[in-house]
Design an enzyme around this catalytic site. Structure first.
Site, PDB file in Angstrom:
ATOM      1  N   ASN A  91      -2.383   9.106   3.437  1.00 30.57           N
ATOM      2  CA  ASN A  91      -1.060   8.928   2.848  1.00 30.57           C
ATOM      3  C   ASN A  91       0.076   9.050   3.857  1.00 30.57           C
ATOM      4  OD1 ASN A  91       1.117   9.267   0.630  1.00 30.57           O
ATOM      5  ND2 ASN A  91       1.172  11.224   1.704  1.00 30.57           N
ATOM      6  N   TYR A 164       7.442  -1.525  10.147  1.00 27.77           N
ATOM      7  CA  TYR A 164       6.903  -0.845   8.963  1.00 27.77           C
ATOM      8  C   TYR A 164       6.140  -1.827   8.082  1.00 27.77           C
ATOM      9  CZ  TYR A 164       6.901   2.069   4.731  1.00 27.77           C
ATOM     10  OH  TYR A 164       6.528   2.798   3.634  1.00 27.77           O
ATOM     11  N   LYS A 168       2.083  -1.789   7.263  1.00 26.57           N
ATOM     12  CA  LYS A 168       1.589  -1.640   5.892  1.00 26.57           C
ATOM     13  C   LYS A 168       0.715  -2.826   5.491  1.00 26.57           C
ATOM     14  CE  LYS A 168       3.374   2.329   4.744  1.00 26.57           C
ATOM     15  NZ  LYS A 168       2.509   3.493   4.400  1.00 26.57           N
TER      16      LYS A 168
END
Length: 260
Positions: A91, A164, A168
């Site tokens: 996470n 980012y 992802k």
């Protein structure tokens, strides 16, 4: 589960936000939880104390997932304390430093973002998977699970957060790769794809998203809560999807739906 059969989960980024909610939910379910933190030992210890007031047990472990020695230490300390590893919830992540436009962004922040958000999770999943394979073959655990927390930024572009978004997106492929490789070993792999979740990371853009929610950017017109993601982890932990692997669970209020 009997106390000596208590399953063990490692949750990275477990001291705050989504990770904290996941740790607490697993504690309520009676799991033993390793609460990983990078910079907030007091917050991690608070999570540990909360879990230990439930049926579960807990341990706080400092680990910067971008660092190989830290990743090994996280798994080693888990095995030393609990003797097994049944599930990893990957996470931990950071946002794009400076949020610079794609035509202005330099290379400085990319290594940090990719090391924390993609490279680190890949090699931590690799280490955890190898431990799970070893334990399954030794009949020490019945099965294993990897849960990879990505983001709607895996497919929804933000031109001021290219590093980012690309990292992802990489997690989505990573989920499928591990799922394919580990199915025969008895290890399931899932991707959780949260939408806009209320946390300290989104606090600075509250006004923006309040407006977009009111305008119906996603069908369920509210902020996502960390507990929404934790409930998905709980369902996976409860073996509610025995014939599934490599799946993406969208926890985004319906943001992923294309509509005219």
């Amino acid at each position: 589960m009997k106390p000596n059969e208590q399953r063990v989960a490692v949750v990275t980024g477990g001291s705050r936000g989504i990770g904290r909610a996941i740790c607490l939910e697993l504690g309520r379910l009676g799991w033993s939880v390793v609460v990983n933190y990078a910079t907030r030992p007091d917050a991690a210890q608070q999570v540990v104390a909360a879990i230990e007031s439930m049926p579960g047990q807990a341990l706080a472990v400092r680990c910067d997932v971008s660092q190989p020695a830290d990743r090994d230490g996280l798994i080693d300390q888990t095995l030393e304390r609990f003797g097994r590893l049944d599930m990893l919830v990957s996470n931990a992540g950071i946002t794009s430093p400076g949020r610079k436009d794609i035509l202005e962004a330099g290379p400085d922040g990319w290594e940090t973002v990719f090391s924390t958000n993609l490279k680190g999770p890949f090699f931590l999943c690799q280490r955890a998977a190898n431990e799970m394979v070893r334990q399954i073959r030794a009949a020490s655990i019945p099965a294993g699970k990897l849960i990879i927390v990505s983001s709607i930024s895996a497919y929804a572009v933000s031109v001021n957060r290219a590093d980012y978004c690309i990292a992802k997106a990489g997690l989505s492929m990573m989920t499928k790769l591990f799922a394919q490789r580990l199915a025969d070993e008895g290890i399931q792999v899932f991707e959780l794809c949260p939408g806009v979740i209320a946390s300290d990371m989104t606090a600075a853009v509250t006004e923006k998203y309040d407006r977009l929610i009111a305008e119906g950017l996603w069908p369920i017109r509210r902020w996502g809560q960390p507990e929404d993601v934790a409930k998905a982890v709980a369902a996976i932990a409860a073996d509610s999807f025995p014939f599934s692997t490599g799946c993406r669970f969208d926890i985004d209020g319906g943001f992923h739906i294309r509509s005219l």
